[in-house]
Each structure stands twice: as structure tokens, then as C-alpha cells.
Design an enzyme around this catalytic site. Structure first.
Site, PDB file in Angstrom:
ATOM      1  N   ASP A 206       0.832  -1.203   0.000  1.00  0.00           N
ATOM      2  CA  ASP A 206       0.000   0.000   0.000  1.00  0.00           C
ATOM      3  C   ASP A 206       0.870   1.258   0.000  1.00  0.00           C
ATOM      4  O   ASP A 206       1.886   1.330   0.696  1.00  0.00           O
ATOM      5  CB  ASP A 206      -0.906  -0.007   1.237  1.00  0.00           C
ATOM      6  CG  ASP A 206      -1.813   1.198   1.305  1.00  0.00           C
ATOM      7  OD1 ASP A 206      -2.690   1.309   0.435  1.00  0.00           O
ATOM      8  OD2 ASP A 206      -1.636   2.019   2.218  1.00  0.00           O
ATOM      9  N   GLU A 248      13.589 -15.799  -0.808  1.00  0.00           N
ATOM     10  CA  GLU A 248      13.766 -17.013  -0.012  1.00  0.00           C
ATOM     11  C   GLU A 248      12.546 -17.918  -0.093  1.00  0.00           C
ATOM     12  O   GLU A 248      12.651 -19.139   0.068  1.00  0.00           O
ATOM     13  CB  GLU A 248      14.017 -16.652   1.455  1.00  0.00           C
ATOM     14  CG  GLU A 248      15.302 -15.883   1.722  1.00  0.00           C
ATOM     15  CD  GLU A 248      15.417 -15.519   3.190  1.00  0.00           C
ATOM     16  OE1 GLU A 248      14.821 -16.243   4.032  1.00  0.00           O
ATOM     17  OE2 GLU A 248      16.065 -14.506   3.505  1.00  0.00           O
TER      18      GLU A 248
END
Length: 525
Positions: A206, A248
Site C-alpha cells: 500500500d 527465499e
């Protein structure tokens, strides 16, 4: 806890159809009038049949709901109105079993004034350094520290009883975080890991370009470059660190980045930063062939140097619904078009919305579909005493706010409240049941059936860029792979280009086999 997403990236996000879920208004599973995770889980078959690749959820975190959940009090807890963390984990897992990934919304610019950090800051603790507190200007500190204005109207500062002021680029209940402080950065990286470990496949960011502020918080003066809080260079270090975390887990990012400068915009999409960013120019265009083509060309050109896919969206939780916007004389994105009493031709808007859906789904990249767009919902008029959006109050009542596109969805025509659940938190307009999903599922000509078929057929366009074809004025025509998309925005019917088969039409052709105005078709070359 759900299983972590494998640390691999199969590129699914480069051509995905992603459905935006505003939980509070999607489906009510417990009958209290507020949408919840139980309601979403019950409606997963609808989403699977629609054929979407992923769900993006607006914030479902614990919140006082002063700004629809974008005032977060705890990023690691689901708000009790929506359910529990365990239910969120079940939803993520159940959706994944249906082949649907989950994206969550992160709100890094600010927190709720009920967040433990801000409450400790007000009590005089060291957490004060995690926000922007300043003395006021004027003889007695009675003036705000600078001239910054809130996105919701009025000053971006609120004064406390002790005389200091704190910064909030949005509502006063949403104090801005100080991203120069390492604890703020570490906390958000930890939040990302928390959700990735629960199987979340991506994150929507956002207000992604607003986090970092000039350390001296100077006035916004005409022509100041760089801007004191928009698109600061230091912000890219934040997203590089976030990207390392996402990699990851094989997770992806989409940033809410409103920038007019194409080169600056593209910097956020470099290979070590965000995967994608929302494209607002396409959504902002009026129903005009030349301007839409220019927006498409510019968007693809902006993304090409960094190898990022474009994104296409017609509507979201902040924007007047497509049917209503395209049914007005001025169909550009402008909050002024939301003025009370603005006349709308819903039949015209619906035809154009159907054509726009086929246009966006035929373009290369990622398509976002806001809940209810697949039902052709119009913007709803909310009674003044029921409006909850803070934009309405802070504008002095001149802006009706964004609640009109957030009205709870109609699911079953013959049930109370159109099958949403209990009495909805926002009132559904009279006749809302006519848009119900169950009724549209049985109607071959409905908006829902159009979206289902378009999503199913979308792979015929392949992976390549569009090749524009010769076409009359006011007509968009392009080819991708062995499929064609033609959209007639002119005032008269037009002949179709040479083709071997009609794949899908947004509306019937005329008796001469021509494409009527405000209609789109997909063709086999």
C-alpha cells in the site's frame, strides 16, 4: 501453520488473473452483517470456477477500522470481525488446493493510533522515535510543522495535548512511521516472513512510494525536486531488502505506485526490487480509442527496459465501479466523477464494461479483477448517514467517499440480503438481487458468464506483445499469437477483420455480422 511457499519461482505471476477480495463486503459466514474469512472459504468454488490464479486480500489484520482496515493495530493477528489466524491459514491452504494462490496487503507507511508502538510513543517512551513528532510553528507552536496536506484532506498533522504534532499523510488515526529508524525496517521484514511462512505467495504494498521522508520535513514548495515524501531515492534500499526476503520463499510483490514519470516508475521494477506495480494510467483513461491505445503502448514501453510484466485493472476498492464510470459523460478517473447525483447510463456503462473486460484480458501481463466486477455491479449511492469512509467527513461532505464500490456482494437472488449473510454493514441498493451470482450463473449472456469464458480462453493470446492491426478511427485491433482482439469505440458498426473463427463476443453482432459500437470480440486468426 501452513507450509512455506517453496523457494522457487515458476513465473506464474507474469500472466496471472488476480481477484481482489475486500473481505468486509465479500461474504458473511456467521450472519453478523460483516464479511469474514468463513464467507470467503464458503465461496471458494465461485472463485475456482471463475478461473482466477490468485486472490489479493485487502487488510484482514486487527484494526479499529477507521479507514477500512488500512489502520493496522497488529499485523500478525486477524481482526476478530473477520475470524482468526487459524482460519486465515485454512483459507490459504484450501485456496491453494484449488490452484489459487494468496496475496496479502501490507501497509508500511503508517499504523493505527491503537498500535502498541504509537500508544507507547504517546506515553513518552522511546517508541516516539519510530514516528514523526515535531514542535509546531508560530509564536506558541500553534501552527503545523510544515505545509504537508493529508491525502484525505486537511493538514497532515495533529497536535497533542503536550504541544507536539505528529505526521499522518492519511487520517489522524494513521500516524506515519519513521522509515529512517532501523527498528521499523526490521519489523516489516519480520512481518513479511510471518506471512510467507503461512503459505502466502505474495504481497501488495500500500502507498508504496510514500514511506521515506526528507529528514528535515521541509515544506512542499512549487517545483521542489526531489519531493520531500514521494518517490525518495532511499526507498529503493527498503525494497531491495524486502526482495531478498521474498526470494527465499519464491514470493512476489505488487506495489501501489502512483508516479507520472515513467523512468522513475520503472526503477521500482528492477530485477532486485518489486516484481510488478499497479498500472493506473489504463484505469484512468476515458472511453477513447486513441487514449487507450496510447496508455497501452506507454505502459508496455515503461516495463520493457526492466523486463517486468505490465498490470491491467479497471477498478478497485478506491475507485468508482467500471459500469458507472463508463456510463458517464466523463469516464476518466477523477474523484469529481463521484459527485452526488452525477447521471449515469447503466446500459451504456455495462456494454462498455464488457468490452473493457475483453480488452484488458487480451493484453499481455497481469490482470486484476475487483470483487463484483465479474457481476457487473454499478456504484451504489450510500445514504449520507451510512457513509463510513473518512474521505467524506474530511472533505466536509463534498466527496461521497469510496463506500459506493464497497457494498456487500449479492450471491443468491432469492435469499435475504441477496445471500450475503446478515444485514450488511453497508446498505445494498434496491434491486441488488438482480446482479446475484446464482442468477447470472444460469444466464449465458450475463457478465459472470462472460468473465468465466474470457478467463478460460485467455491463453489463446500466448505470451508475446500485441501487434496493432489497421483499423478504422475509434477501433482498437491487435493480434497476439493466433488470436485477435477488436474493440469498437466508434459511433458506428464496423466490419470484422479476416478471421477463421469467432472465439468470444462481448455482445451480439448486428444482422450484417458487423461489430456494434461499445463492443469487443476475440477472433481466431
Amino acid at each position: 501453520m501452513g507450509q512455506p511457499t517453496p523457494a522457487t519461482d515458476d513465473g506464474w505471476w507474469r500472466s496471472a488473473v488476480i481477484y481482489q477480495v475486500y473481505v468486509r463486503s465479500f461474504a458473511d459466514g456467521d450472519g453478523d452483517g460483516t464479511g469474514d474469512l468463513a464467507g470467503v472459504r464458503a465461496r471458494l468454488p465461485h472463485l475456482a470456477e471463475l478461473g482466477v490464479d490468485a486472490l489479493w486480500f485487502n487488510p484482514w489484520y486487527r484494526s479499529p477500522m477507521k479507514d477500512g482496515g488500512y489502520d493496522v493495530a497488529d499485523y500478525r493477528a486477524v481482526d476478530p470481525a473477520f475470524g482468526t489466524l487459524a482460519e486465515a491459514e485454512k483459507l490459504i491452504a484450501e485456496a491453494r488446493e484449488l490452484g489459487i494462490r494468496t496475496l496479502v496487503d501490507i501497509v508500511p507507511n503508517h499504523v493505527s493510533d491503537q498500535h502498541p508502538w504509537f500508544r507507547a510513543a504517546l506515553a513518552g517512551g522511546p517508541e516516539r522515535e519510530l514516528f514523526h513528532f515535531r514542535p509546531g510553528r508560530g509564536e506558541h507552536g500553534e501552527l503545523p510543522p510544515n505545509d504537508w496536506q493529508s491525502e484525505f484532506g486537511g493538514p497532515a498533522w495533529t497536535r497533542l495535548p503536550d504541544g507536539d504534532w505528529y505526521l499522518h499523510l492519511f487520517a489522524p488515526e494513521q500516524p506515519d512511521l519513521n522509515w529512517a529508524h532501523p527498528a521499523v525496517r526490521q519489523e516489516h521484514e519480520d512481518i513479511l516472513r510471518f506471512w510467507f511462512e503461512r503459505g502466502v505467495a505474495g504481497v501488495r504494498i500500500d502507498s508504496a512510494a510514500l514511506l521515506v521522508k526528507h529528514p528535515e520535513l521541509p515544506d512542499v514548495t512549487e517545483g521542489r525536486d526531489p519531493h520531500p515524501y514521494v518517490d525518495r531515492d532511499e526507498l529503493h534500499d527498503v525494497y531491495r531488502a524486502w526482495r531478498a526476503v521474498a526470494d527465499e520463499y519464491g514470493a512476489v510483490f505488487v506495489g501501489e505506485v502512483w508516479l507520472p514519470d515513467a523512468e522513475r516508475f520503472a526503477r521500482y521494477l528492477r530485477p532486485d526490487e518489486l516484481h510488478t506495480a499497479f498500472n493506473f494510467s489504463f484505469m484512468s483513461c476515458p472511453w477513447d480509442a486513441a487514449r487507450l491505445r496510447r496508455s497501452i503502448d506507454d505502459t508496455l514501453a515503461e516495463h520493457a527496459p526492466v523486463g517486468a510484466p505490465a498490470t491491467w485493472v479497471l477498478c478497485n476498492h478506491d475507485v468508482t465501479r467500471t459500469v458507472t464510470r463508463y456510463g458517464r459523460a466523463d469516464t476518466g478517473f477523477d474523484f469529481a466523477t463521484k459527485a452526488f447525483g452525477t447521471p449515469t447510463d447503466l446500459a451504456l456503462g455495462t456494454r462498455r464494461a464488457r468490452a473493457a473486460a475483453l480488452l484488458s484480458l487480451a493484453l499481455p501481463g497481469v490482470v486484476y479483477v475487483y470483487q463484483g466486477e465479474e457481476l457487473g455491479l454499478p456504484e451504489a449511492d450510500i445514504p449520507l448517514d451510512r457513509i463510513e469512509d473518512p474521505m467524506h467527513a474530511r472533505s466536509g461532505g463534498t466527496d461521497p467517499g469510496r463506500d459506493g464500490c464497497r457494498v456487500p456482494l449479492p450471491w443468491a437472488a432469492g435469499e435475504p440480503h441477496a445471500g450475503f449473510g446478515g444485514e450488511p454493514w453497508l446498505p445494498q441498493p434496491d434491486g441488488w438481487a438482480a446482479y446475484a451470482a446464482d442468477r447470472q450463473a444460469e444466464d449465458p449472456g450475463s457478465m459472470l458468464r462472460l468473465y468465466r469464458e474470457a478467463v478460460r480462453l485467455r491463453p489463446v493470446f500466448g505470451d508475446g506483445p500485441p501487434t496493432w492491426l489497421p483499423a478504422p478511427d475509434g477501433v482498437l485491433a491487435f493480434a497476439r499469437a493466433d488470436a485477435l482482439c477488436v474493440v469498437n469505440l466508434s459511433d458506428t458498426p464496423v466490419d470484422l477483420p479476416a478471421h477463421s473463427a469467432l472465439l468470444l463476443a462481448g455482445g451480439p453482432l448486428d444482422t450484417a455480422g458487423r461489430l456494434p459500437r461499445d463492443t469487443a470480440v476475440w477472433l481466431r486468426a
